[in-house]
Design a protein around this motif. Sequence first.
Motif, PDB file in Angstrom:
ATOM      1  N   GLY A 103       0.787  -1.233   0.000  1.00  0.00           N
ATOM      2  CA  GLY A 103       0.000   0.000   0.000  1.00  0.00           C
ATOM      3  C   GLY A 103       0.820   1.285   0.000  1.00  0.00           C
ATOM      4  N   ALA A 104       2.135   1.180   0.074  1.00  0.00           N
ATOM      5  CA  ALA A 104       2.985   2.384   0.080  1.00  0.00           C
ATOM      6  C   ALA A 104       2.937   3.063  -1.295  1.00  0.00           C
ATOM      7  CB  ALA A 104       4.413   2.019   0.440  1.00  0.00           C
ATOM      8  N   PHE A 105       3.421   4.305  -1.350  1.00  0.00           N
ATOM      9  CA  PHE A 105       3.438   5.071  -2.590  1.00  0.00           C
ATOM     10  C   PHE A 105       4.539   4.526  -3.499  1.00  0.00           C
ATOM     11  CE2 PHE A 105       3.722   9.123  -5.006  1.00  0.00           C
ATOM     12  CZ  PHE A 105       2.365   9.261  -5.254  1.00  0.00           C
ATOM     13  N   THR A 106       4.193   4.176  -4.740  1.00  0.00           N
ATOM     14  CA  THR A 106       5.178   3.546  -5.618  1.00  0.00           C
ATOM     15  C   THR A 106       5.953   4.573  -6.443  1.00  0.00           C
ATOM     16  OG1 THR A 106       3.473   3.279  -7.283  1.00  0.00           O
ATOM     17  CG2 THR A 106       3.967   1.350  -5.917  1.00  0.00           C
ATOM     18  N   GLN A 107       7.081   4.125  -7.006  1.00  0.00           N
ATOM     19  CA  GLN A 107       7.854   4.944  -7.943  1.00  0.00           C
ATOM     20  C   GLN A 107       7.758   4.297  -9.319  1.00  0.00           C
ATOM     21  OE1 GLN A 107      11.579   4.412  -5.871  1.00  0.00           O
ATOM     22  NE2 GLN A 107      11.436   6.427  -4.921  1.00  0.00           N
ATOM     23  N   ILE A 108       7.841   5.137 -10.352  1.00  0.00           N
ATOM     24  CA  ILE A 108       7.678   4.638 -11.720  1.00  0.00           C
ATOM     25  C   ILE A 108       8.931   4.959 -12.539  1.00  0.00           C
ATOM     26  CG2 ILE A 108       6.224   4.723 -13.806  1.00  0.00           C
ATOM     27  CD1 ILE A 108       4.641   3.938 -11.336  1.00  0.00           C
ATOM     28  N   ALA A 109       9.391   3.986 -13.313  1.00  0.00           N
ATOM     29  CA  ALA A 109      10.494   4.222 -14.260  1.00  0.00           C
ATOM     30  C   ALA A 109       9.998   3.948 -15.674  1.00  0.00           C
ATOM     31  CB  ALA A 109      11.670   3.307 -13.943  1.00  0.00           C
ATOM     32  N   GLY A 110      10.529   4.699 -16.631  1.00  0.00           N
ATOM     33  CA  GLY A 110      10.185   4.414 -18.021  1.00  0.00           C
ATOM     34  C   GLY A 110       9.916   5.685 -18.807  1.00  0.00           C
ATOM     35  N   PRO A 111       9.553   5.528 -20.093  1.00  0.00           N
ATOM     36  CA  PRO A 111       9.329   4.251 -20.774  1.00  0.00           C
ATOM     37  C   PRO A 111      10.635   3.477 -20.987  1.00  0.00           C
ATOM     38  CG  PRO A 111       9.129   6.070 -22.330  1.00  0.00           C
ATOM     39  CD  PRO A 111       9.280   6.672 -20.970  1.00  0.00           C
ATOM     40  N   LEU A 112      10.534   2.169 -20.887  1.00  0.00           N
ATOM     41  CA  LEU A 112      11.709   1.319 -21.070  1.00  0.00           C
ATOM     42  C   LEU A 112      11.320  -0.005 -21.738  1.00  0.00           C
ATOM     43  CD1 LEU A 112      11.084  -0.591 -18.481  1.00  0.00           C
ATOM     44  CD2 LEU A 112      12.513   1.004 -17.246  1.00  0.00           C
ATOM     45  N   TRP A 113      12.336  -0.788 -22.072  1.00  0.00           N
ATOM     46  CA  TRP A 113      12.142  -2.065 -22.759  1.00  0.00           C
ATOM     47  C   TRP A 113      11.840  -3.132 -21.720  1.00  0.00           C
ATOM     48  CZ3 TRP A 113      11.605  -3.898 -27.555  1.00  0.00           C
ATOM     49  CH2 TRP A 113      11.872  -5.253 -27.809  1.00  0.00           C
ATOM     50  N   LEU A 114      10.735  -3.863 -21.909  1.00  0.00           N
ATOM     51  CA  LEU A 114      10.372  -4.899 -20.944  1.00  0.00           C
ATOM     52  C   LEU A 114      10.553  -6.312 -21.512  1.00  0.00           C
ATOM     53  CD1 LEU A 114       7.143  -3.176 -19.562  1.00  0.00           C
ATOM     54  CD2 LEU A 114       9.261  -3.537 -18.293  1.00  0.00           C
ATOM     55  N   GLY A 115      10.918  -6.393 -22.788  1.00  0.00           N
ATOM     56  CA  GLY A 115      11.057  -7.704 -23.434  1.00  0.00           C
ATOM     57  C   GLY A 115      12.401  -8.349 -23.122  1.00  0.00           C
ATOM     58  N   PRO A 116      12.662  -9.532 -23.702  1.00  0.00           N
ATOM     59  CA  PRO A 116      13.956 -10.184 -23.511  1.00  0.00           C
ATOM     60  C   PRO A 116      15.089  -9.315 -24.058  1.00  0.00           C
ATOM     61  CG  PRO A 116      12.393 -11.682 -24.552  1.00  0.00           C
ATOM     62  CD  PRO A 116      11.750 -10.331 -24.547  1.00  0.00           C
ATOM     63  N   PHE A 117      16.256  -9.363 -23.392  1.00  0.00           N
ATOM     64  CA  PHE A 117      17.387  -8.563 -23.895  1.00  0.00           C
ATOM     65  C   PHE A 117      18.428  -9.429 -24.571  1.00  0.00           C
ATOM     66  CE2 PHE A 117      18.016  -8.990 -19.240  1.00  0.00           C
ATOM     67  CZ  PHE A 117      19.165  -9.762 -19.235  1.00  0.00           C
ATOM     68  N   ARG A 118      18.083 -10.710 -24.765  1.00  0.00           N
ATOM     69  CA  ARG A 118      18.978 -11.589 -25.533  1.00  0.00           C
ATOM     70  C   ARG A 118      18.137 -12.745 -26.087  1.00  0.00           C
ATOM     71  NH1 ARG A 118      16.754 -14.455 -23.026  1.00  0.00           N
ATOM     72  NH2 ARG A 118      17.192 -15.632 -21.122  1.00  0.00           N
ATOM     73  N   GLU A 119      18.684 -13.366 -27.142  1.00  0.00           N
ATOM     74  CA  GLU A 119      18.017 -14.528 -27.714  1.00  0.00           C
ATOM     75  C   GLU A 119      18.869 -15.739 -27.324  1.00  0.00           C
ATOM     76  OE1 GLU A 119      16.826 -14.587 -32.168  1.00  0.00           O
ATOM     77  OE2 GLU A 119      18.328 -16.151 -31.876  1.00  0.00           O
ATOM     78  N   GLN A 120      18.257 -16.758 -26.753  1.00  0.00           N
ATOM     79  CA  GLN A 120      19.056 -17.886 -26.244  1.00  0.00           C
ATOM     80  C   GLN A 120      19.840 -18.596 -27.345  1.00  0.00           C
ATOM     81  OE1 GLN A 120      16.000 -19.772 -23.777  1.00  0.00           O
ATOM     82  NE2 GLN A 120      17.345 -19.414 -22.014  1.00  0.00           N
TER      83      GLN A 120
END
Length: 386
Positions: A273-290
């Motif tokens: 319930g605390a006040f949250t912090q927000i970052a972005g816009p940013l990339w949320l997908g995978p950062f590498r291909e296996q």
Amino acid sequence: SKTIVEGTTKVSVPVPPPDATFPPSAAPVFYNPEMELNRDINVAATAVFVERLLSRKELLREEVRYVDAFSASGIRGLRIAGEVGIHATMNDWSPEAFELIKENIKINGLEEQTQVTRKSANVLLHEQKFHIVDIDPFGTPAPFLDAASTSVRGMLSVTATDTAPLCGAHLKAGIRKYAAVPLNTEYHSEMGLRILLGACARELAKHEKGMLPLLSHVTRHYVRTYLEVLPGTKQTDRTLKSIGFSIHCPKCGFRGPVYGLAVHIEKECPVCGAFTQIAGPLWLGPFREQAFCDEVISELEVHPLNTKDKAKKLITLCRDELDIPMFYDQHVICKELGASATGIEILIEALKAQGFEASRTHFSGTSFRTDAPITEIKEIIRALSG
Ligand code: SAM
């Protein structure tokens, strides 16, 4: 000057004055030996990407064009020409660098496969198209991402050494350069990578190009990423679906992704319930291909590289990370709980034993990724602490 060898490439580099504080920037032409790992991985990753390009049967090896847009001594481009065997353009606007690159081409006998230019990088990238664009500037790549996105036809490789702005330590600089808000948390290194990837995705999108991150790695001093660039509106729209925001609760440590650009974000932490912090816009997908990581690990074997073992270890860790944004740091949670830390593998096994997914992360040895909620993570850490 002195001659150094990286891989199978010999390069003459200036010796910085002995009283220089940070040697590379004090010399007339820049050379940073600390970046050998970055360049070794570049050789292997570029070789793998070139094989992928050639397997499409649209190009011959000698037609593949690579540009090292900020070349300094020429070392990056020379290594690609000599060790990967494709054409490389080396560019630097400094007259001293331009002369040194020409000398280094001669030393390596690579006149046939190389081109040297002395231009502003943005001018060159607007004038010429390249299959592989490598940008390795001083500090931030932000002012060059637009031109790089115009030029690139296959893979965009980017180094950023402005880790403080990217990671939220220099907040205002980060916002100015990347039009995004980073947060300086315990996972700031991952924050930096995702802020950079988000900026790359948006720059490419202006040119109707999408991206697929093939490999990315972060150290304290730099962020490096290799992005496959895929043309067309469909690919671009798909790419932008991986852009969003990251919620962080400074009180309980909850974190979570919110996908999209115009989104509703709850102000209160869903856990405490605390006040949250927000970052972005940013990339949320995978950062590498296996699969790409596997191919790079095999490729590292066929090259004589000084950093081979380190590179293999790093890419293996990268390959095996879960695709869940924002890692946890065991020490931070232990400190909050007054608990003692265990080996990271023990914690990962304990999370798995409770039915959660868990993995290590290349970002830090004391950190882990998991799909377990923060409350469960804390319970498990408490139990392990005894
Ligand atoms: N890629 C090199 C390596 O691996 O050793 C290091 C490059 S160094 C970080 C940056 C170089 O970019 C410097 O040699 C500098 O002269 C050059 N440079 C800086 N801004 C430039 C610009 N806008 N256009 C062209 N060259 C630039």
